[in-house]
Design an enzyme around this catalytic site. Structure first.
Site, PDB file in Angstrom:
ATOM      1  N   ARG A 127       0.859  -1.194   0.000  1.00  0.00           N
ATOM      2  CA  ARG A 127       0.000   0.000   0.000  1.00  0.00           C
ATOM      3  C   ARG A 127       0.889   1.236   0.000  1.00  0.00           C
ATOM      4  NH1 ARG A 127      -5.523   0.249   3.270  1.00  0.00           N
ATOM      5  NH2 ARG A 127      -6.077  -0.935   1.420  1.00  0.00           N
ATOM      6  N   GLN A 132      -0.419   2.354  -6.214  1.00  0.00           N
ATOM      7  CA  GLN A 132      -1.872   2.587  -6.160  1.00  0.00           C
ATOM      8  C   GLN A 132      -2.608   2.041  -7.376  1.00  0.00           C
ATOM      9  OE1 GLN A 132      -2.391   6.799  -5.443  1.00  0.00           O
ATOM     10  NE2 GLN A 132      -2.782   6.458  -3.268  1.00  0.00           N
ATOM     11  N   ASP A 135      -3.234  -1.710  -6.981  1.00  0.00           N
ATOM     12  CA  ASP A 135      -3.817  -2.149  -5.715  1.00  0.00           C
ATOM     13  C   ASP A 135      -5.220  -2.717  -5.932  1.00  0.00           C
ATOM     14  OD1 ASP A 135      -4.653  -2.556  -3.147  1.00  0.00           O
ATOM     15  OD2 ASP A 135      -4.271  -0.524  -2.439  1.00  0.00           O
ATOM     16  N   SER A 138      -7.834  -2.657  -2.982  1.00  0.00           N
ATOM     17  CA  SER A 138      -8.560  -1.390  -2.826  1.00  0.00           C
ATOM     18  C   SER A 138      -9.631  -1.221  -3.888  1.00  0.00           C
ATOM     19  CB  SER A 138      -7.575  -0.213  -2.876  1.00  0.00           C
ATOM     20  OG  SER A 138      -6.743  -0.199  -1.738  1.00  0.00           O
ATOM     21  N   TYR A 233      -2.728  -1.016   6.870  1.00  0.00           N
ATOM     22  CA  TYR A 233      -3.932  -1.775   7.204  1.00  0.00           C
ATOM     23  C   TYR A 233      -4.151  -1.782   8.715  1.00  0.00           C
ATOM     24  CZ  TYR A 233      -3.601  -3.583   2.432  1.00  0.00           C
ATOM     25  OH  TYR A 233      -3.532  -3.698   1.063  1.00  0.00           O
TER      26      TYR A 233
END
Length: 390
Positions: A127, A132, A135, A138, A233
């Protein structure tokens, strides 16, 4: 080099690893893309659309798996109807990119290593800002948070927004979101758009501003321990902290019309946030949607994959929510995969550069070895557990 897209055989899986648009981009880069016949049907992408994008449709499952240099999937490899595992179809030296649940089911990683497959687990993408676009946790969690609110809206025997009518004023529904990760934040935003009054709780104080920016009230519990992992997280907390947390949130759960729980810890059973006693205090007709049902659930009354009514409260434990919106779920996942492959493919060949922090974290097996210490620990714990049972 052949990049292959497998058809998912898991019953509840409707997503596909690549969509025609992303296939077209890869083909323009000079890459050969194979798509298993029918791979996109349940996500409403036809074989004809893939062919128009430049892909080759392969009807022979064994040929696609056995000759692919990179095999792309959504769910972990499954056992086929003929009794063989999909892992056994992969050729040695190939690369598998998929959700693999390596911490929850480390045996899959062990078998992939034995097969000499380089496995890239989408759950293990770090993360970070740079990662991004890759990911997938997500991107899929955002869909789950959105859909959870729609499910709650349909199940609640009340309006969500405040309404002023000739027959009187209807008060807005009160929604309590537990967990302010990607799924929780999307749930907050969706519930707010539908006109409800939203409160949200998370053990990580750092998310307070994000919750408030979406128009929700943040319920804060001060704990005397670290609550966030290095990857951003939520971290599993002590029993004392869990007890303190439950005491604070109990009143908010009691007053809520809808409770949506989203708290999950990678590789572990979902933390218990809503006890049976808390459910018993809720108003009849209230609804709980437990996004963590697949990991055992955040609510003591959750029955994974089922909708139940307990003491007048509807508790919904959906499984694989992103798959219920396969068009956009596949679109986002395909983007995650293509972004990742830009790192893996150099001069039309696979190049695993373990000096790259993303590849180093996500590639869990290579050259016959399990690369992740966390997965090795999970395997050891499993061996100890099995020895104790025997």
């Amino acid at each position: 080099m052949k990049i292959a897209v497998a058809r998912e055989i898991e019953v509840c899986e409707r997503r596909v690893a690549l969509i025609p648009d992303t296939v077209a981009r890869l083909v323009k880069q000079g890459l050969e893309v194979w798509v298993e016949a029918g791979a996109g049907e349940r996500a409403f992408f036809s074989d004809a659309a893939y062919e128009a994008a430049g892909a080759t449709i392969i009807a022979d499952n064994s040929k696609l798996w056995g000759e692919a240099d990179i095999l792309l999937k959504v769910s972990p490899p499954q056992e086929r109807e003929d009794g063989r595992s999909e892992i056994d179809l992969l050729k040695a030296g190939s690369v598998l990119i998929s959700f693999l649940n390596p911490l929850g089911n480390p045996v899959v990683a062990k078998r992939l290593a034995e097969r000499q497959v380089s496995a890239v687990a989408m759950e293990m993408i770090p993360r970070t800002t740079r990662a991004q676009s890759m990911d997938a946790l997500s991107s899929q969690a955002s869909i789950a948070g959105y859909k959870a609110v729609l499910i709650a809206t349909a199940a609640l025997p009340k309006y969500f927004p405040m309404l002023t009518t000739a027959a009187g004023t209807i008060a807005p529904a009160k929604v309590f979101i537990m967990g302010a990760g990607v799924a929780g934040l999307q749930a907050i935003a969706t519930a707010r758009r539908l006109g409800s009054v939203v409160e949200a709780f998370d053990i990580r104080p750092a998310v307070k501003e994000e919750v408030q920016s979406l128009g929700a009230k943040f319920v804060e519990v001060k704990l005397d321990e670290e609550t966030t992992t290095s990857g951003g997280y939520a971290k599993e907390i002590s029993e004392a902290s869990k007890q303190r947390t439950q005491e604070v949130v109990a009143q908010h759960i009691k007053n809520a019309d809808v409770v949506i729980t989203t708290a999950q810890v990678p590789g572990k059973k979902a933390p218990l946030l809503v006890t049976q006693e808390m459910v018993a205090q809720m108003k009849p007709g209230s609804v709980i949607v437990d996004i963590a049902a697949e990991q055992g659930g955040n609510c003591a009354c959750t029955d994974p994959g089922k909708d139940i009514v307990w003491n007048g409260i509807t508790i919904i434990g959906p499984i694989n929510l992103p798959s219920s919106m396969p068009v956009h779920a596949s679109q986002l996942y395909a983007k995650n995969l293509t972004s990742l492959m830009q790192l893996l493919i150099k001069d039309k060949a696979v190049h695993l550069d373990f000096a790259d922090d993303i590849i180093d974290a996500a590639c869990i097996t290579h050259a016959g070895e399990i690369r992740s210490s966390r997965i090795k620990e999970a395997l050891q714990a499993l061996d100890v557990q099995q020895s104790a049972v025997s």
